[in-house]
Design a protein around this motif. Structure first.
Motif, mmCIF file in Angstrom:
data_model
loop_
_atom_site.group_PDB
_atom_site.id
_atom_site.type_symbol
_atom_site.label_atom_id
_atom_site.label_comp_id
_atom_site.label_asym_id
_atom_site.label_seq_id
_atom_site.Cartn_x
_atom_site.Cartn_y
_atom_site.Cartn_z
ATOM 1 N N HIS A 1 0.220 12.692 2.280
ATOM 2 C CA HIS A 1 0.612 13.455 1.098
ATOM 3 C C HIS A 1 1.580 12.617 0.270
ATOM 4 O O HIS A 1 2.449 11.932 0.810
ATOM 5 N N ARG A 2 1.409 12.688 -1.028
ATOM 6 C CA ARG A 2 2.405 12.146 -1.942
ATOM 7 C C ARG A 2 2.953 13.326 -2.730
ATOM 8 O O ARG A 2 2.317 13.832 -3.644
ATOM 9 N N VAL B 1 8.134 4.564 -2.773
ATOM 10 C CA VAL B 1 7.167 5.656 -2.813
ATOM 11 C C VAL B 1 6.985 6.156 -1.383
ATOM 12 O O VAL B 1 6.664 5.380 -0.484
ATOM 13 N N GLU B 2 7.195 7.445 -1.188
ATOM 14 C CA GLU B 2 7.144 8.033 0.148
ATOM 15 C C GLU B 2 5.872 8.849 0.315
ATOM 16 O O GLU B 2 5.499 9.649 -0.555
ATOM 17 N N PHE B 3 5.222 8.649 1.441
ATOM 18 C CA PHE B 3 4.015 9.389 1.785
ATOM 19 C C PHE B 3 4.291 10.175 3.056
ATOM 20 O O PHE B 3 4.731 9.606 4.068
ATOM 21 N N ASP C 1 7.818 -4.994 -0.718
ATOM 22 C CA ASP C 1 9.119 -5.532 -0.314
ATOM 23 C C ASP C 1 9.447 -5.139 1.126
ATOM 24 O O ASP C 1 9.962 -5.944 1.895
ATOM 25 N N ALA C 2 9.162 -3.892 1.479
ATOM 26 C CA ALA C 2 9.454 -3.419 2.829
ATOM 27 C C ALA C 2 8.785 -2.067 3.035
ATOM 28 O O ALA C 2 8.374 -1.400 2.085
ATOM 29 N N VAL C 3 8.684 -1.669 4.304
ATOM 30 C CA VAL C 3 8.213 -0.334 4.666
ATOM 31 C C VAL C 3 9.232 0.280 5.614
ATOM 32 O O VAL C 3 10.051 -0.414 6.219
ATOM 33 N N SER C 4 9.190 1.595 5.729
ATOM 34 C CA SER C 4 10.077 2.272 6.675
ATOM 35 C C SER C 4 9.435 3.586 7.096
ATOM 36 O O SER C 4 8.631 4.169 6.366
ATOM 37 N N PHE D 1 4.785 11.845 10.672
ATOM 38 C CA PHE D 1 5.915 11.033 10.218
ATOM 39 C C PHE D 1 5.712 10.717 8.740
ATOM 40 O O PHE D 1 4.622 10.946 8.184
ATOM 41 N N ASN D 2 6.760 10.220 8.098
ATOM 42 C CA ASN D 2 6.688 9.803 6.701
ATOM 43 C C ASN D 2 6.712 8.288 6.623
ATOM 44 O O ASN D 2 7.418 7.629 7.389
ATOM 45 N N LEU D 3 5.965 7.739 5.683
ATOM 46 C CA LEU D 3 5.921 6.296 5.450
ATOM 47 C C LEU D 3 6.405 6.023 4.034
ATOM 48 O O LEU D 3 5.876 6.594 3.071
#
Length: 378
Positions: free
Chosen positions: A199-200, A257-259, A231-234, A243-245
């Motif tokens: 989901h966005r 941008v969070e998914f 640049d990076a992911v978390s 979980f959220n990416l």
């Protein structure tokens, strides 16, 4: 000098063909070398179906290479339109348009082919029968603001016209893939591409991970970022099932941008992708730990105060026997609060859809951009 017409005809690009012919004319001894190179990289086809002319030059402005009427689009509009691929541009027209339509008033959308950075040809998700969706990604100065042309690829090219149509003998996807390749537009997905549901904000869709980049589709606006621009992911809001990416884009100011609502079963696939391409993992960055701590404090409420009080009792001479006992009235009330405790939807980071919310699910982040609603391709 040996006859060069046979192998020169294999060069579709007229500019390159002319340059090679000119060089051979000045250096006849080079003809066998060019013939070997062209034979190696452009072997003759044995298929009788593939009979198309090289990209036209003088007629490029008026003659489409492929004219495909009545295709189901979802972006830029959710309706049936006509796709016309020219040597110098891509045009969308009304479904009833003819191949000779040149009136600018009938053009719904157009983009020069030189401004198309790439395309994806992907299986359409959640369909009982197998079908494919194609996305054309126009160039944009910011990689996370990419718009797109999105449509369902017809099974048959029977209604197609133009030099690439093959008289309707090929599948629709084969014809489109062939003309896009000859136009020099790169394909961004490959055999290693995989998709996960996500989901966005409130929009559900699919994250596609390819060796070239990451795409979120097929909801408007389509989001794409080249892998080199990540640049990076978390990872955050990790629960037993989801979980959220978050993907941070390089060269932008705090642009993340969070998914949300990503299935835990797909964590290994995503983490392998991150490790394979050596993408920075900022899940344990100090600022993110502080953000999560504040969130949990806000969500925990009264429970957080209980834990703090318990810790204070433990620190008094190491004696834990002086804590309030299970028979104390206040402790009974706390137990009741514990049993009825639920995370409020308003505390969710991403505002994920109400029907997908639960006490274990993390909300999908919205990236801070206003979005428009629309449905999937027909």
């Amino acid at each position: 000098m040996a006859d060069t017409s046979a192998f020169l005809d294999a060069i579709a690009d007229t500019t390159v063909r002319g340059a090679v012919a000119s060089y051979i004319s000045a250096h006849p001894d080079a003809a066998p070398v060019f013939a070997s190179l062209i034979s190696h990289f452009c072997p003759p086809t044995t298929s009788k179906k593939r009979k198309h002319s090289p990209l036209p030059t003088a007629a490029a402005a008026t003659t489409p290479l492929v004219f495909a009427p009545g295709i189901s689009f979802s972006v830029p509009q959710r309706k049936k339109l006509t796709l016309a691929l020219y040597a110098d541009r891509i045009v969308l027209l009304p479904a009833s348009a003819t191949a000779t339509a040149t009136d600018s008033d009938d053009i719904i959308y157009t983009v020069p082919t030189r401004d198309v950075t790439g395309y994806m040809y992907l299986p359409t998700p959640a369909r009982a029968t197998k079908s494919y969706t194609m996305l054309l990604l126009p160039r944009d100065p910011s990689p996370n603001k990419a718009d797109a042309i999105v449509f369902t690829v017809p099974d048959s090219a029977g209604a197609f016209t133009g030099p690439y149509a093959d008289g309707g003998g090929s599948a629709g996807g084969d014809v489109l893939l062939r003309v896009l390749a000859d136009l020099g537009i790169p394909r961004l997905d490959d055999e290693q591409t995989f998709a996960v549901e996500a989901h966005r904000g409130t929009k559900d869709g699919y994250l596609y991970f390819s060796t070239r980049g990451v795409l979120f589709g097929f909801k408007k606006p389509v989001w794409y970022v080249d892998r080199d621009d990540i640049d990076a992911v978390s990872y955050s809001s990790i629960t037993r099932v989801t979980f959220n990416l978050t993907i941070a884009v390089a060269g932008t100011d705090d642009d993340e941008v969070e998914f949300g609502m990503v299935d835990q079963a797909r964590f290994a696939d995503i983490d392998e992708y991150v490790r394979k391409w050596r993408l920075a993992d900022r899940s344990m960055a100090e600022e993110r730990r502080a953000k999560n701590e504040l969130k949990h404090r806000h969500q925990d409420g009264h429970d957080g105060q209980l834990l703090k009080a318990e810790q204070e009792w433990r620190e008094i001479d190491g004696n834990v026997d002086d804590r309030p006992g299970p028979d104390d009235e206040d402790d009974d009330e706390d137990d009741e609060d514990d049993e009825n405790f639920e995370v409020d939807d308003d505390d969710d980071d991403g505002g994920s859809p109400s029907e997908s919310s639960s006490d274990e699910s993390g909300g999908g982040g919205g990236g801070g951009r206003r979005q428009q609603d629309y449905d999937e391709p027909d």
